[in-house]
Scaffold this active site. Structure first.
Site, PDB file in Angstrom:
ATOM      1  N   GLY A  60       0.830  -1.211   0.000  1.00  0.00           N
ATOM      2  CA  GLY A  60       0.000   0.000   0.000  1.00  0.00           C
ATOM      3  C   GLY A  60       0.859   1.254   0.000  1.00  0.00           C
ATOM      4  N   GLY A  61       2.034   1.175  -0.608  1.00  0.00           N
ATOM      5  CA  GLY A  61       2.973   2.299  -0.564  1.00  0.00           C
ATOM      6  C   GLY A  61       2.704   3.396  -1.580  1.00  0.00           C
ATOM      7  N   GLY A  62       1.640   3.238  -2.365  1.00  0.00           N
ATOM      8  CA  GLY A  62       1.357   4.242  -3.394  1.00  0.00           C
ATOM      9  C   GLY A  62       0.620   5.464  -2.877  1.00  0.00           C
ATOM     10  N   LEU A  85      -0.204   7.011   4.170  1.00  0.00           N
ATOM     11  CA  LEU A  85       0.890   6.757   5.116  1.00  0.00           C
ATOM     12  C   LEU A  85       2.001   5.944   4.460  1.00  0.00           C
ATOM     13  N   ARG A 128      -2.832  -2.325  -5.594  1.00  0.00           N
ATOM     14  CA  ARG A 128      -3.578  -2.902  -6.711  1.00  0.00           C
ATOM     15  C   ARG A 128      -3.573  -2.006  -7.942  1.00  0.00           C
ATOM     16  N   ARG A 143      -4.037  -9.911  -1.232  1.00  0.00           N
ATOM     17  CA  ARG A 143      -4.961 -11.008  -0.882  1.00  0.00           C
ATOM     18  C   ARG A 143      -4.590 -12.296  -1.604  1.00  0.00           C
ATOM     19  N   TYR A 160      -7.745   0.795  17.953  1.00  0.00           N
ATOM     20  CA  TYR A 160      -8.876   0.009  18.462  1.00  0.00           C
ATOM     21  C   TYR A 160      -8.611  -1.499  18.444  1.00  0.00           C
ATOM     22  N   PRO A 202      -6.026   8.928  14.331  1.00  0.00           N
ATOM     23  CA  PRO A 202      -6.378   9.489  13.022  1.00  0.00           C
ATOM     24  C   PRO A 202      -5.288  10.393  12.446  1.00  0.00           C
TER      25      PRO A 202
HETATM   26  C1  HXC Z   1     -20.928  -1.655   3.295  1.00  0.00           C
HETATM   27  C2  HXC Z   1     -19.442  -2.103   1.600  1.00  0.00           C
HETATM   28  C3  HXC Z   1     -18.935  -0.800   1.675  1.00  0.00           C
HETATM   29  C4  HXC Z   1     -19.507   0.105   2.620  1.00  0.00           C
HETATM   30  C5  HXC Z   1     -17.857  -1.866   0.129  1.00  0.00           C
HETATM   31  N1  HXC Z   1     -18.759  -2.709   0.632  1.00  0.00           N
HETATM   32  N2  HXC Z   1     -17.943  -0.680   0.739  1.00  0.00           N
HETATM   33  N3  HXC Z   1     -20.419  -2.524   2.408  1.00  0.00           N
HETATM   34  N4  HXC Z   1     -20.493  -0.368   3.416  1.00  0.00           N
HETATM   35  N5  HXC Z   1     -19.104   1.357   2.741  1.00  0.00           N
HETATM   36  C6  HXC Z   1     -18.993  -4.090   0.211  1.00  0.00           C
HETATM   37  C7  HXC Z   1     -19.368  -4.159  -1.262  1.00  0.00           C
HETATM   38  O1  HXC Z   1     -20.756  -3.929  -1.431  1.00  0.00           O
HETATM   39  C8  HXC Z   1     -19.005  -5.585  -1.602  1.00  0.00           C
HETATM   40  O2  HXC Z   1     -19.987  -6.447  -1.097  1.00  0.00           O
HETATM   41  C9  HXC Z   1     -17.749  -5.825  -0.754  1.00  0.00           C
HETATM   42  O3  HXC Z   1     -17.786  -4.839   0.303  1.00  0.00           O
HETATM   43  C10 HXC Z   1     -16.497  -5.622  -1.533  1.00  0.00           C
HETATM   44  O4  HXC Z   1     -16.538  -4.339  -2.146  1.00  0.00           O
HETATM   45  P1  HXC Z   1     -15.662  -3.991  -3.413  1.00  0.00           P
HETATM   46  O5  HXC Z   1     -15.799  -2.537  -3.684  1.00  0.00           O
HETATM   47  O6  HXC Z   1     -15.903  -4.948  -4.519  1.00  0.00           O
HETATM   48  O7  HXC Z   1     -14.229  -4.354  -2.786  1.00  0.00           O
HETATM   49  P2  HXC Z   1     -12.799  -4.000  -3.177  1.00  0.00           P
HETATM   50  O8  HXC Z   1     -12.735  -3.396  -4.558  1.00  0.00           O
HETATM   51  O9  HXC Z   1     -11.979  -5.163  -2.867  1.00  0.00           O
HETATM   52  O10 HXC Z   1     -12.466  -2.763  -2.177  1.00  0.00           O
HETATM   53  C11 HXC Z   1     -12.166  -3.009  -0.843  1.00  0.00           C
HETATM   54  C12 HXC Z   1     -12.780  -1.940   0.054  1.00  0.00           C
HETATM   55  C13 HXC Z   1     -12.438  -0.509  -0.467  1.00  0.00           C
HETATM   56  C14 HXC Z   1     -12.220  -2.183   1.454  1.00  0.00           C
HETATM   57  C15 HXC Z   1     -14.286  -2.094   0.057  1.00  0.00           C
HETATM   58  O11 HXC Z   1     -12.926   0.462   0.438  1.00  0.00           O
HETATM   59  C16 HXC Z   1     -10.973  -0.297  -0.682  1.00  0.00           C
HETATM   60  O12 HXC Z   1     -10.455  -0.554  -1.764  1.00  0.00           O
HETATM   61  N6  HXC Z   1     -10.236   0.203   0.353  1.00  0.00           N
HETATM   62  C17 HXC Z   1      -8.778   0.367   0.269  1.00  0.00           C
HETATM   63  C18 HXC Z   1      -8.274   1.579   0.963  1.00  0.00           C
HETATM   64  C19 HXC Z   1      -8.825   1.835   2.361  1.00  0.00           C
HETATM   65  O13 HXC Z   1      -9.856   1.292   2.744  1.00  0.00           O
HETATM   66  N7  HXC Z   1      -8.146   2.705   3.092  1.00  0.00           N
HETATM   67  C20 HXC Z   1      -8.557   3.088   4.419  1.00  0.00           C
HETATM   68  C21 HXC Z   1      -7.723   2.494   5.446  1.00  0.00           C
HETATM   69  S1  HXC Z   1      -8.027   3.358   6.956  1.00  0.00           S
HETATM   70  P3  HXC Z   1     -20.596  -7.669  -2.012  1.00  0.00           P
HETATM   71  O14 HXC Z   1     -21.660  -8.231  -1.140  1.00  0.00           O
HETATM   72  O15 HXC Z   1     -21.089  -7.025  -3.274  1.00  0.00           O
HETATM   73  O16 HXC Z   1     -19.462  -8.599  -2.260  1.00  0.00           O
HETATM   74  C22 HXC Z   1      -7.898   2.275   8.244  1.00  0.00           C
HETATM   75  C23 HXC Z   1      -7.830   2.783   9.670  1.00  0.00           C
HETATM   76  C24 HXC Z   1      -8.590   4.020   9.896  1.00  0.00           C
HETATM   77  O17 HXC Z   1      -7.813   1.142   8.078  1.00  0.00           O
HETATM   78  C25 HXC Z   1      -8.547   4.368  11.370  1.00  0.00           C
HETATM   79  C26 HXC Z   1      -8.734   5.827  11.564  1.00  0.00           C
HETATM   80  C27 HXC Z   1      -8.595   6.243  12.993  1.00  0.00           C
HETATM   81  P1  NAP Z   2      -4.807   4.507   2.178  1.00  0.00           P
HETATM   82  O1  NAP Z   2      -4.133   5.671   1.543  1.00  0.00           O
HETATM   83  O2  NAP Z   2      -6.146   4.140   1.691  1.00  0.00           O
HETATM   84  O3  NAP Z   2      -3.824   3.280   2.088  1.00  0.00           O
HETATM   85  C1  NAP Z   2      -4.197   1.955   1.865  1.00  0.00           C
HETATM   86  C2  NAP Z   2      -3.307   1.398   0.792  1.00  0.00           C
HETATM   87  O4  NAP Z   2      -3.497  -0.016   0.728  1.00  0.00           O
HETATM   88  C3  NAP Z   2      -3.608   1.954  -0.595  1.00  0.00           C
HETATM   89  O5  NAP Z   2      -2.422   2.385  -1.205  1.00  0.00           O
HETATM   90  C4  NAP Z   2      -4.189   0.778  -1.358  1.00  0.00           C
HETATM   91  O6  NAP Z   2      -3.808   0.830  -2.732  1.00  0.00           O
HETATM   92  C5  NAP Z   2      -3.536  -0.394  -0.625  1.00  0.00           C
HETATM   93  N1  NAP Z   2      -4.312  -1.624  -0.740  1.00  0.00           N
HETATM   94  C6  NAP Z   2      -5.607  -1.817  -0.406  1.00  0.00           C
HETATM   95  N2  NAP Z   2      -5.975  -3.074  -0.687  1.00  0.00           N
HETATM   96  C7  NAP Z   2      -4.888  -3.686  -1.187  1.00  0.00           C
HETATM   97  C8  NAP Z   2      -4.643  -4.988  -1.673  1.00  0.00           C
HETATM   98  N3  NAP Z   2      -5.606  -5.916  -1.669  1.00  0.00           N
HETATM   99  N4  NAP Z   2      -3.394  -5.289  -2.121  1.00  0.00           N
HETATM  100  C9  NAP Z   2      -2.413  -4.358  -2.125  1.00  0.00           C
HETATM  101  N5  NAP Z   2      -2.598  -3.099  -1.680  1.00  0.00           N
HETATM  102  C10 NAP Z   2      -3.824  -2.774  -1.220  1.00  0.00           C
HETATM  103  O7  NAP Z   2      -4.963   4.759   3.746  1.00  0.00           O
HETATM  104  P2  NAP Z   2      -3.886   5.149   4.866  1.00  0.00           P
HETATM  105  O8  NAP Z   2      -4.565   6.073   5.789  1.00  0.00           O
HETATM  106  O9  NAP Z   2      -2.620   5.538   4.259  1.00  0.00           O
HETATM  107  O10 NAP Z   2      -3.719   3.763   5.625  1.00  0.00           O
HETATM  108  C11 NAP Z   2      -2.474   3.102   5.709  1.00  0.00           C
HETATM  109  C12 NAP Z   2      -2.456   2.188   6.904  1.00  0.00           C
HETATM  110  O11 NAP Z   2      -2.587   2.935   8.095  1.00  0.00           O
HETATM  111  C13 NAP Z   2      -3.544   1.141   6.928  1.00  0.00           C
HETATM  112  O12 NAP Z   2      -3.037  -0.057   7.457  1.00  0.00           O
HETATM  113  C14 NAP Z   2      -4.537   1.726   7.885  1.00  0.00           C
HETATM  114  O13 NAP Z   2      -5.332   0.728   8.488  1.00  0.00           O
HETATM  115  C15 NAP Z   2      -3.608   2.378   8.883  1.00  0.00           C
HETATM  116  N6  NAP Z   2      -4.199   3.421   9.699  1.00  0.00           N
HETATM  117  C16 NAP Z   2      -4.501   4.622   9.143  1.00  0.00           C
HETATM  118  C17 NAP Z   2      -5.016   5.615   9.949  1.00  0.00           C
HETATM  119  C18 NAP Z   2      -5.335   6.967   9.428  1.00  0.00           C
HETATM  120  O14 NAP Z   2      -5.982   7.745  10.128  1.00  0.00           O
HETATM  121  N7  NAP Z   2      -4.889   7.335   8.228  1.00  0.00           N
HETATM  122  C19 NAP Z   2      -5.248   5.360  11.318  1.00  0.00           C
HETATM  123  C20 NAP Z   2      -4.947   4.102  11.839  1.00  0.00           C
HETATM  124  C21 NAP Z   2      -4.413   3.144  11.014  1.00  0.00           C
HETATM  125  P3  NAP Z   2      -4.756   0.189  -3.885  1.00  0.00           P
HETATM  126  O15 NAP Z   2      -6.124   0.649  -3.613  1.00  0.00           O
HETATM  127  O16 NAP Z   2      -4.150   0.712  -5.152  1.00  0.00           O
HETATM  128  O17 NAP Z   2      -4.591  -1.285  -3.765  1.00  0.00           O
END
Ligand code: HXC
Ligand code: NAP
Length: 281
Positions: free
Chosen positions: A16-18, A21, A41, A67, A146, A189
């Site tokens: 997730g280096g693109g 964080l 991805r 994955r 959490y 956050p």
């Molecule tokens: C309910 C949801 C949903 C939502 C997706 N789904 N978003 N359900 N509420 N908001 C469901 C879809 O309907 C689908 O269900 C399944 O999840 C998979 O969705 P896809 O979009 O096909 O998945 P995918 O393309 O693999 O994307 C994964 C993802 C997406 C997690 C849903 O958000 C993503 O790509 N995230 C990557 C980056 C990310 O999340 N960064 C944040 C990290 S922050 P069905 O039933 O149709 O299969 C973090 C800590 C934060 O972790 C802490 C802060 C303090």
């Molecule tokens: P982000 O920018 O959304 O980073 C997530 C990265 O993961 C993206 O670059 C995404 O790239 C990659 N990724 C997602 N699914 C993947 C897959 N299946 N294979 C390979 N790469 C994948 O969010 P961020 O805030 O920088 O989060 C980074 C880390 O910090 C995460 O572990 C998150 O849980 C943690 N964290 C963040 C916060 C915050 O407040 N920012 C707080 C607590 C913890 P692609 O979509 O291109 O795959």
């Protein structure tokens, strides 16, 4: 804050280096002399980041979905063909807020497979190679505050991050005597587009999050990157099996019974609560 050659000769993979964080860590590690590999991805995002950071040092981008065990193995093989990694940063994640009872099986799978299984896939791929060749290695995983207590509305992430922390602590012991260190950072956050668009998608939610924090601000990418640089450097060689919380004290603020009094009681209130006269003792 660090010697500019702190990470010289270190070869580091950041999943997730693109973006966010991960990108911030990539930049800091490059500035400190490391060779950096980033994966994710979306190839176009990786390419843009690599092009942007190229001026800071040697960076390679690998499109890879963590994955997929096969995809991870192919990426790790390709990296290893130029030499072994020294550090793995498990940073890739998926998350969103939702009411748990409304989540489909696909939604649970999507987050658990990225966060827990992705971390497991990458850790085992690197760990096995390090153990086989007696090459020292360091794994740093990015968790969340959490993880040890759970959190409503991000339950797939909470169960996955809890697993990541268990993996960190378990392998720290199992592999520690063979030169592999395992640690994690649990950030509070930190504004990134990926996280905030999914877990704090409205201004009032951001306000709520800032208000909970004793420092009354969010963390910064630079603060996270500096802590990560320290933890992957040899200078932190005796830190193993730890989860370092980096949240301005937010977690403790939530735990302390009386921590909120400062928000409610005014200077006048405190004055009125003091004894009127010195005690007679
Ligand atoms: C309910 C949801 C949903 C939502 C997706 N789904 N978003 N359900 N509420 N908001 C469901 C879809 O309907 C689908 O269900 C399944 O999840 C998979 O969705 P896809 O979009 O096909 O998945 P995918 O393309 O693999 O994307 C994964 C993802 C997406 C997690 C849903 O958000 C993503 O790509 N995230 C990557 C980056 C990310 O999340 N960064 C944040 C990290 S922050 P069905 O039933 O149709 O299969 C973090 C800590 C934060 O972790 C802490 C802060 C303090
Ligand atoms: P982000 O920018 O959304 O980073 C997530 C990265 O993961 C993206 O670059 C995404 O790239 C990659 N990724 C997602 N699914 C993947 C897959 N299946 N294979 C390979 N790469 C994948 O969010 P961020 O805030 O920088 O989060 C980074 C880390 O910090 C995460 O572990 C998150 O849980 C943690 N964290 C963040 C916060 C915050 O407040 N920012 C707080 C607590 C913890 P692609 O979509 O291109 O795959």
């Amino acid at each position: 804050m660090f010697r500019t050659d702190l990470l010289k000769d270190k070869r580091i993979l950041i999943t997730g280096g693109g973006t966010g964080l991960g990108k911030g860590m990539a930049q800091r590690f490059l500035e400190l002399g490391a060779t950096v590999y980033i994966c994710g991805r979306r190839e176009e995002v990786l390419r843009a980041t690599a092009a942007e950071l190229f001026a800071s040092g040697t960076i390679h981008a690998f499109p890879c979905d963590v994955r997929s065990l096969n995809a991870v193995d192919a990426m790790i093989d390709a990296i290893w063909s130029a030499g072994p990694l020294d550090v793995l940063v498990n940073n890739a994640a998926g998350n969103f807020i939702a009411r748990s009872e409304e989540l489909s099986p696909g939604a649970w799978n999507s987050v658990i497979n990225i966060v827990l299984m992705g971390t497991l896939n990458c850790t085992m791929a690197c760990g096995r190679r390090w153990l086989k060749s007696s090459h020292p290695g360091t794994v740093l995983s990015i968790s969340a505050t959490y993880a040890p207590v759970g959190s409503a509305y991000v339950v797939p992430s909470a169960v996955s991050k809890a697993g990541v922390e268990a993996l960190t602590r378990s392998l720290a012991i199992e592999w520690g005597n063979r030169g592999i260190r395992m640690n994690a950072i649990a950030p509070g956050p930190i504004p990134t587009q990926g996280a905030f668009s999914r877990v704090l998608p409205r201004p009032e939610l951001e306000t709520l999050a800032v208000d909970r924090n004793p420092l009354h601000r969010f963390g910064t990418v630079e603060e996270l990157a500096n802590l990560a640089a320290f933890l992957v450097s040899d200078g932190s060689g005796y830190i193993n099996g730890e989860v370092i919380r980096m949240d301005g004290g937010e977690f403790l603020q939530g735990a302390g019974e009386f921590s909120n009094l400062g928000r409610v009681l005014t200077d006048e209130d405190w004055e009125s609560l003091r004894p009127r006269k010195p005690s007679a003792r």
